[in-house]
Design an enzyme around this catalytic site. Structure first.
Site, PDB file in Angstrom:
ATOM      1  N   GLU A  25       0.851  -1.191   0.000  1.00  0.00           N
ATOM      2  CA  GLU A  25       0.000   0.000   0.000  1.00  0.00           C
ATOM      3  C   GLU A  25       0.885   1.238   0.000  1.00  0.00           C
ATOM      4  O   GLU A  25       1.919   1.282   0.665  1.00  0.00           O
ATOM      5  CB  GLU A  25      -0.901  -0.006   1.238  1.00  0.00           C
ATOM      6  CG  GLU A  25      -1.849   1.190   1.297  1.00  0.00           C
ATOM      7  CD  GLU A  25      -2.774   1.172   2.512  1.00  0.00           C
ATOM      8  OE1 GLU A  25      -3.854   1.762   2.434  1.00  0.00           O
ATOM      9  OE2 GLU A  25      -2.409   0.561   3.547  1.00  0.00           O
ATOM     10  N   LYS A  77      -9.873   1.555  -2.718  1.00  0.00           N
ATOM     11  CA  LYS A  77     -10.124   1.084  -1.354  1.00  0.00           C
ATOM     12  C   LYS A  77     -11.572   1.372  -0.957  1.00  0.00           C
ATOM     13  O   LYS A  77     -12.026   2.517  -0.992  1.00  0.00           O
ATOM     14  CB  LYS A  77      -9.152   1.787  -0.399  1.00  0.00           C
ATOM     15  CG  LYS A  77      -9.126   1.247   1.026  1.00  0.00           C
ATOM     16  CD  LYS A  77      -8.014   1.946   1.804  1.00  0.00           C
ATOM     17  CE  LYS A  77      -7.747   1.344   3.151  1.00  0.00           C
ATOM     18  NZ  LYS A  77      -6.592   1.985   3.805  1.00  0.00           N
ATOM     19  N   CYS A 113      -5.676  -2.991   2.613  1.00  0.00           N
ATOM     20  CA  CYS A 113      -5.504  -2.750   4.043  1.00  0.00           C
ATOM     21  C   CYS A 113      -6.784  -2.950   4.861  1.00  0.00           C
ATOM     22  O   CYS A 113      -7.156  -4.075   5.159  1.00  0.00           O
ATOM     23  CB  CYS A 113      -4.905  -1.358   4.261  1.00  0.00           C
ATOM     24  SG  CYS A 113      -4.113  -1.142   5.884  1.00  0.00           S
TER      25      CYS A 113
END
Length: 286
Positions: free
Chosen positions: A50, A119, A160
């Site tokens: 990331e 995301k 994440c």
């Protein structure tokens, strides 16, 4: 099983735990070099961390943001093509239409962009006395599932905080994904507590391989990443794991082993769809 099928049931995955600095050009050149190193070890799929091109933090996102295609994705495209790998490009801050996103691009061995995952779940947490972080102060969320096909298996992508949401992994598994990849930068509070546990949980829940790529730890940065990029097998075992420093780790993904696990403990066939269901409201990009 034919010789070809047997050959396609195994492939090598590389996870690059990159030491990210404040100099974008250095991050890009180092990533390119480590992708080449990974391909030289026989890797067919390579995963970057990331925010691989920039420091992680709300104060950095706008400064380092790019449009896609742009400088960073051009490097990823070239690296994928030069090394003939599927390259999961971690994530970068993306600017589009006046909004910022935390976005992962995936390139095929021909250098073509085959996927962009924004995301979905923004990292907004407040652990008193330890850490407060609000991605939503600067970022906007993505709104779709993201999967891509390889000659070996289908792959689901999250970034994440997405890993904390079991429903996303379940939907990817239902759609036929056998490998889930999560570029992620857990911190020194959530990392030791939850990083490995979440990966093992997602792997066992769905009987899939799970791989995570963290930036290497930099104790001098404003946000200190935990590191410890990991690959977990469908039995929930950690089969490869980095320390805190920059490294490339490898795992041989064995899809026959995955099939054996699913046959031995056939939870997919045993689900009570007459009682409960996890469904997707939005379509996926695949």
């Amino acid at each position: 099983m034919s010789t070809l099928a047997k050959a396609m049931s195994k492939f090598r995955l590389a996870v690059v735990q990159l030491q990210v600095t404040s100099v974008k050009a250095d991050n890009l050149s180092r990533a390119r070099r480590l992708v080449k190193e990974a391909a030289g070890q026989g890797s067919k799929v390579v995963l970057l961390p990331e925010c691989f091109n920039s420091p992680y933090g709300t104060s950095f996102f706008s400064e380092y943001a790019e449009r896609i295609p742009g400088e960073s994705t051009q490097v990823l495209s070239e690296a994928a093509k030069e090394n003939k790998v599927f390259l999961v490009g971690g994530s970068i801050p993306e600017e589009d239409g006046g909004k910022l996103y935390n976005s992962c691009t995936v390139f095929g061995p021909d250098g073509e962009l085959i996927l962009k995952h924004r995301k979905i779940h923004l990292f907004d947490i407040d652990v008193p006395g330890k850490i407060r972080f609000q991605e939503s102060e600067t970022l906007s969320p993505g709104n779709s599932l993201s999967m891509f096909q390889t000659p070996f298996c289908k792959v689901g992508v999250g970034i994440c905080y997405d890993i904390r949401f079991a429903e996303l992994a379940q939907l990817y598994s239902r759609e036929g994904c056998q490998l889930l990849v999560y570029p992620g930068a857990f911190n020194m509070t959530t990392g030791p507590a939850h990083w490995e546990l979440l990966q093992r949980a997602r792997a066992i829940d769905n009987q899939v391989y799970v791989a995570t790529a963290s930036p290497a730890r930099d104790e001098t940065s404003s946000y200190v990443a935990w590191g410890h990029s990991t690959v977990v097998n469908p039995w929930g075992e950690v089969i490869s794991k980095a320390g805190p420093e920059e490294a490339v780790i490898y795992a041989d993904i064995d899809l026959q082993y995955l099939a054996d696990i699913r046959q031995q403990i056939p939870i997919t066939a045993q689900r009570r769809d007459d009682i409960y269901a996890v469904t997707s409201v939005q379509g996926g990009s695949s």
